[in-house]
Design a protein around this motif. Structure first.
Motif, mmCIF file in Angstrom:
data_model
loop_
_atom_site.group_PDB
_atom_site.id
_atom_site.type_symbol
_atom_site.label_atom_id
_atom_site.label_comp_id
_atom_site.label_asym_id
_atom_site.label_seq_id
_atom_site.Cartn_x
_atom_site.Cartn_y
_atom_site.Cartn_z
ATOM 1 N N UNK A 58 10.038 -31.993 45.727
ATOM 2 C CA UNK A 58 9.398 -31.011 46.602
ATOM 3 C C UNK A 58 8.253 -30.268 45.926
ATOM 4 N N UNK A 59 8.394 -29.944 44.646
ATOM 5 C CA UNK A 59 7.379 -29.147 43.947
ATOM 6 C C UNK A 59 6.338 -29.985 43.224
ATOM 7 N N UNK A 60 6.517 -31.301 43.233
ATOM 8 C CA UNK A 60 5.695 -32.154 42.364
ATOM 9 C C UNK A 60 4.207 -32.050 42.679
ATOM 10 N N UNK A 61 3.824 -32.194 43.934
ATOM 11 C CA UNK A 61 2.401 -32.199 44.275
ATOM 12 C C UNK A 61 1.724 -30.865 43.974
ATOM 13 N N UNK A 62 2.496 -29.797 43.953
ATOM 14 C CA UNK A 62 1.935 -28.502 43.606
ATOM 15 C C UNK A 62 1.865 -28.253 42.114
ATOM 16 N N UNK A 63 2.679 -28.981 41.343
ATOM 17 C CA UNK A 63 2.827 -28.667 39.922
ATOM 18 C C UNK A 63 1.914 -29.460 39.001
ATOM 19 N N UNK A 64 1.470 -30.642 39.425
ATOM 20 C CA UNK A 64 0.756 -31.515 38.485
ATOM 21 C C UNK A 64 -0.563 -30.886 38.046
ATOM 22 N N UNK A 65 -1.416 -30.513 38.999
ATOM 23 C CA UNK A 65 -2.633 -29.773 38.655
ATOM 24 C C UNK A 65 -2.238 -28.296 38.659
ATOM 25 N N UNK A 66 -1.639 -27.855 37.569
ATOM 26 C CA UNK A 66 -1.015 -26.540 37.524
ATOM 27 C C UNK A 66 -1.861 -25.444 36.913
ATOM 28 N N UNK A 67 -3.062 -25.774 36.413
ATOM 29 C CA UNK A 67 -4.015 -24.841 35.789
ATOM 30 C C UNK A 67 -3.346 -23.838 34.842
ATOM 31 N N UNK A 68 -2.226 -24.242 34.238
ATOM 32 C CA UNK A 68 -1.547 -23.406 33.257
ATOM 33 C C UNK A 68 -0.691 -22.302 33.843
ATOM 34 N N UNK A 69 -0.538 -22.263 35.167
ATOM 35 C CA UNK A 69 0.126 -21.131 35.807
ATOM 36 C C UNK A 69 1.629 -21.297 35.936
ATOM 37 N N UNK A 70 2.139 -22.517 35.834
ATOM 38 C CA UNK A 70 3.551 -22.760 36.125
ATOM 39 C C UNK A 70 4.419 -22.863 34.886
ATOM 40 N N UNK A 71 3.824 -23.254 33.781
ATOM 41 C CA UNK A 71 4.625 -23.440 32.585
ATOM 42 C C UNK A 71 3.850 -24.199 31.537
ATOM 43 N N UNK A 104 2.672 -19.011 45.582
ATOM 44 C CA UNK A 104 4.122 -18.799 45.685
ATOM 45 C C UNK A 104 4.863 -19.630 44.645
ATOM 46 N N UNK A 105 4.396 -20.859 44.412
ATOM 47 C CA UNK A 105 5.019 -21.718 43.412
ATOM 48 C C UNK A 105 4.875 -21.110 42.020
ATOM 49 N N UNK A 106 3.698 -20.578 41.717
ATOM 50 C CA UNK A 106 3.477 -19.947 40.416
ATOM 51 C C UNK A 106 4.383 -18.746 40.222
ATOM 52 N N UNK A 107 4.579 -17.961 41.265
ATOM 53 C CA UNK A 107 5.460 -16.794 41.164
ATOM 54 C C UNK A 107 6.906 -17.205 40.920
ATOM 55 N N UNK A 108 7.281 -18.326 41.523
ATOM 56 C CA UNK A 108 8.659 -18.797 41.357
ATOM 57 C C UNK A 108 8.888 -19.383 39.967
#
Length: 420
Positions: A156-169, A399-403
């Protein structure tokens, strides 16, 4: 004494991190993130330092991901390879080719790190070739709580996470799609006028596996580089839309020694030694350039060229060269090619930050109304704050970055400007 952060690859940005650490394992990364989360501090990954803005900076601790213990796990059945995040594409390519495999495409420089390239949607060229992030099949990253998260294509989160610009982890490992190894022939042609480019744009960009056009905006297109798969196409044409083959080896910058460039004259060679413009064994000339790039919807490419031509007198004094390339669409939320084929308009500037930032507002005023998206790791100014509106899933990414990072451990000035 703590190691100082130093500058980026080009020397146009000095990092502000208070400390640089060199984790050798995932556990080292997790410990650093947990320490920051517990103390309210900040931490951020840094790789080969090839970004031209503050996207990779932090007021806290830099984790140098090039120090991670290398991984190379080839899964021939799945046609994938898993590598450590800080490894360079050129090094991975050599091992892949020795095993009979290849990556579908490479950027113009093979010296960049895997995680940094995919986090910013960095790309090569080709009408049918997606950017480097779109061949990611899986990610391992440490989130803002210090937990190791594994994502696979289809999650579910994959398409949002790959180009993550350093915000997710902090990405620790990447799994990439591979294909059977192949050879490429590279031929350079000298000179195309703008009328030919605008009239035959689709035919030009579809004429090879990868196509690059180089211009100074004053005298048309000075060079066209065709990178053709040796197993798919016949001999390169003698002339290309009226332009002759170059009789000397070319560098993208006119008059610059071409010894660092990959081989030309239609001589077949391995994919990893033709798809990039520059050879791995040569160190690119650090410190003499700044880069910007805008990815325009493919169908608006001619409109974009026409919009920029009147700015030639403003652009040319600051410019070294512009490269025009194409990239195929993908489904990654913050990809510059999200759900649309694009043309990349890339500016290699002289290293004069003030002069570059002075000319960019005019370029963005011309290109943003056409839907152009700036490259995340290169210099843009976004005076009107329109960039988030160019991405249909941007609020979902917030929202993904906040989570993934509830305490803002990975936040920096760049992300604060962008995410609010």
């Amino acid at each position: 004494m703590a190691e100082t952060a130093g500058t980026n690859w080009a020397g146009n940005y000095t990092y502000t991190a208070s400390e640089v650490r060199h984790p050798s394992s995932v556990d080292d990364v997790r410990a650093a993130v947990r320490e920051a989360a517990a103390s309210g501090a900040r931490v951020h990954a840094i790789g080969t330092r090839h970004c031209f803005n503050d996207i990779a900076d932090t007021p806290g601790v830099h984790l140098a991901m090039t120090s991670l213990t290398p991984r190379f796990e080839l899964d021939e059945q799945a046609r994938t390879v898993t590598v450590s995040a800080g490894e360079r594409y050129g090094d991975i390519a050599l091992r892949l080719d020795a095993a009979g495999y290849a990556l579908p495409n490479l950027a113009s420089l093979p010296h960049i790190s895997v995680a940094g390239a995919i986090a910013t949607a960095t790309h090569g060229s080709g009408d049918r070739n997606v950017n480097l992030a779109a061949v990611v099949a899986g990610l391992e990253l440490v989130d803002g709580t210090g937990e190791l998260v594994t994502l696979r294509r289809g999650d579910a989160d994959f398409d949002g996470a790959v180009v993550g610009i350093g915000a997710l982890g902090i990405i620790t490992a990447v799994t990439l799609d591979v294909v059977p190894s192949f050879e490429v022939e590279q031929t350079v042609y000298d000179g195309l006028d703008w009328e030919a480019v605008l009239e035959h744009y689709d035919a030009i960009t579809s004429s090879a596996y990868s196509v690059s056009m180089f211009t100074d905006w004053v005298d048309g297109v000075q060079q066209v580089w065709l990178k053709r798969r040796a197993d798919e196409q016949g001999e390169a044409p003698v002339t290309f839309f009226g332009s002759p083959k170059s009789t000397v080896k070319r560098h993208p910058l006119p008059g610059v020694d071409a010894s660092a460039c990959t081989d030309q004259f239609g001589v077949p060679g391995p994919w990893y030694d033709r798809l990039p413009h520059f050879k791995l064994e040569f160190t690119p000339s650090n410190g003499e350039e700044i880069q910007s790039e805008y990815l325009v919807p493919r169908e608006r490419a001619a409109d974009a060229i026409r919009a920029l031509l009147p700015l030639a007198e403003q652009i040319a004094p600051v410019l070294q060269v512009t490269e025009l390339r194409t990239v195929a669409a993908d489904e990654l939320w913050l990809s510059s090619a999200y759900q649309r084929d694009v043309t990349g308009i890339h500016f290699t500037w002289k290293r004069d930050q003030q002069a570059v930032e002075a000319v960019l507002p005019a370029i963005e005023a011309a290109l943003f109304p056409l839907g152009a998206r700036p490259h995340w790791g290169k210099v843009f100014v976004d005076v009107e704050g329109v960039v988030p509106s160019l991405y249909p899933r941007f609020d979902d990414f917030r929202a993904l970055a906040s989570r993934f990072d509830p305490k803002g451990v990975f936040r920096n000035a760049y992300l604060d400007r962008l995410l609010g």
